[in-house]
Design an enzyme around this catalytic site. Structure first.
Site, PDB file in Angstrom:
ATOM      1  N   TYR A   1       0.840  -1.204   0.000  1.00  0.00           N
ATOM      2  CA  TYR A   1       0.000   0.000   0.000  1.00  0.00           C
ATOM      3  C   TYR A   1       0.874   1.252   0.000  1.00  0.00           C
ATOM      4  O   TYR A   1       0.643   2.185  -0.776  1.00  0.00           O
ATOM      5  CB  TYR A   1      -0.922  -0.004   1.218  1.00  0.00           C
TER       6      TYR A   1
ATOM      7  N   LYS B   1       1.137   4.385  -2.864  1.00  0.00           N
ATOM      8  CA  LYS B   1       0.871   5.797  -2.580  1.00  0.00           C
ATOM      9  C   LYS B   1       2.090   6.673  -2.910  1.00  0.00           C
ATOM     10  O   LYS B   1       1.934   7.823  -3.316  1.00  0.00           O
ATOM     11  CB  LYS B   1       0.463   5.973  -1.115  1.00  0.00           C
TER      12      LYS B   1
ATOM     13  N   VAL C   1      -7.066   9.523   9.377  1.00  0.00           N
ATOM     14  CA  VAL C   1      -8.290  10.322   9.396  1.00  0.00           C
ATOM     15  C   VAL C   1      -9.402   9.542  10.093  1.00  0.00           C
ATOM     16  O   VAL C   1      -9.549   8.335   9.923  1.00  0.00           O
ATOM     17  CB  VAL C   1      -8.718  10.688   7.960  1.00  0.00           C
TER      18      VAL C   1
END
Length: 333
Positions: free
Chosen positions: A151, A155, A181
């Site tokens: 991952y 990114k 978040v």
């Protein structure tokens, strides 16, 4: 609500997801036309149900891995907020090929579509996972380590592509490196659920929360309204020096998982006094996890005038209040 957004045409990819749906709601409330692109693999129609009848909202059910769909979605759009991705470090460890397909090939499709349709600005969700094994605290945008998961690699590649497309094709981009978040509409269920909704859900169901490791892993937890705030700043900025940059999106505060559990417990003390006796279970650490995360937000302050409106405690209180209301409405239905 922000009147400066009125009549702008914005595409939100992954617009039925947690962050995307909150962005869609804020933008439509502000008078912007919002087109949402989502394939509902992780997003939920329930997140956008109140927007479907809004004349300023349009839904395209489609996949970013299909270039034609991306081109259609970018037609007559001013700004792209690209949030469609396959998240979660553990999921990427389990299925790196699918993660690569969605997060890199899909991202590239969106960049090409934005370029071809003359989009003014391409703003995208980057990730704090890009810092990898860097021990430096706080994290500063220019100093990254080696990625610890598939991952994180995807990114980082997104950032490289975005900056490359600006140099080759002159499309303006802004990358927003989100730090953990949390907030309203975040899914507490499933094997890849984020830690805050998962812990809140455990408490509400009188189940012991499970911490991976000893609980001293720390994160710069970032409330959803701060994320909306910086996306709006990225759309509206007229500072040319702010474009084609990557920014940390966080609060500049560090909270470990043990402190998080106690914060949730404290906010729920009036809900049920028995929760104070609910014990935590410590499980094994997860592969690919970063031990500590803390952001410097000086660059975002300087170039985008980003001063987060919600610190961790205020954001956690608002989030728990939302989940309590949701829990009560479930009981009544």
């Amino acid at each position: 609500m922000n009147k400066q957004l009125e009549n702008l045409k914005v595409l939100v990819t992954g617009g039925a997801g947690f962050i995307g749906s909150n962005l869609c709601e804020f933008l439509t409330d502000s008078g912007a036309f919002v087109r949402c692109l989502d394939n509902f693999s992780t997003g939920k129609k329930d997140n956008i149900k109140d927007l479907i009848s809004n004349k300023n909202f349009e839904l395209i059910e489609g996949d970013i891995t299909d270039l034609d769909t991306c081109i259609e979605a970018c037609d007559n759009i001013d700004y792209v907020l690209h949030h469609a991705a396959l998240g979660s470090v553990p999921r990427s460890v389990k299925n790196p090929i699918l993660t690569n397909l969605v997060n890199i090939s899909g991202f590239l499709n969106m960049l090409v579509a934005s370029k071809n349709q003359n989009v003014k600005r391409f703003i995208y969700a980057a990730s704090s996972s890009t810092y990898g094994d860097s021990k430096e605290l706080p994290k500063i945008e220019d100093n990254i380590g080696s990625p610890l998961s598939p991952y994180a690699i995807t990114k980082y590649v997104n950032e490289l592509y975005a900056l490359n497309f600006n140099k080759l094709y002159n499309i303006d981009t802004i990358g927003l490196r989100y730090f953990n978040v949390f907030g309203e509409k975040q899914d507490p269920d499933g094997p890849y659920a984020a830690v805050i909704p998962k812990f809140i859900n455990s408490f509400l169901n009188f189940e012991s929360p499970i911490i991976n490791g000893d609980g001293f892993h720390s994160r710069d937890f970032t409330y959803i309204d701060n994320v909306i705030q910086i996306n709006v700043l990225a759309i509206l900025t007229s500072n040319k020096n702010a474009l084609n940059q990557i920014y940390n999106v966080a609060c500049g505060q560090r909270t470990n998982l043990n402190q998080l559990v106690e914060g949730i417990r404290e906010n729920l003390k009036d809900y049920n006094y028995k929760l104070k006796n609910l014990k935590v279970i410590n499980g094994k650490e997860r592969d690919g996890d970063v031990l500590h995360s803390l952001a410097s937000i000086e660059k975002a302050k300087t170039l985008l005038n980003y001063y987060p409106k919600f610190d961790f405690k205020k954001g956690l209180k608002k989030t728990i209040s939302w989940y309590l209301k949701k829990n009560e409405s479930k009981k009544k239905s």
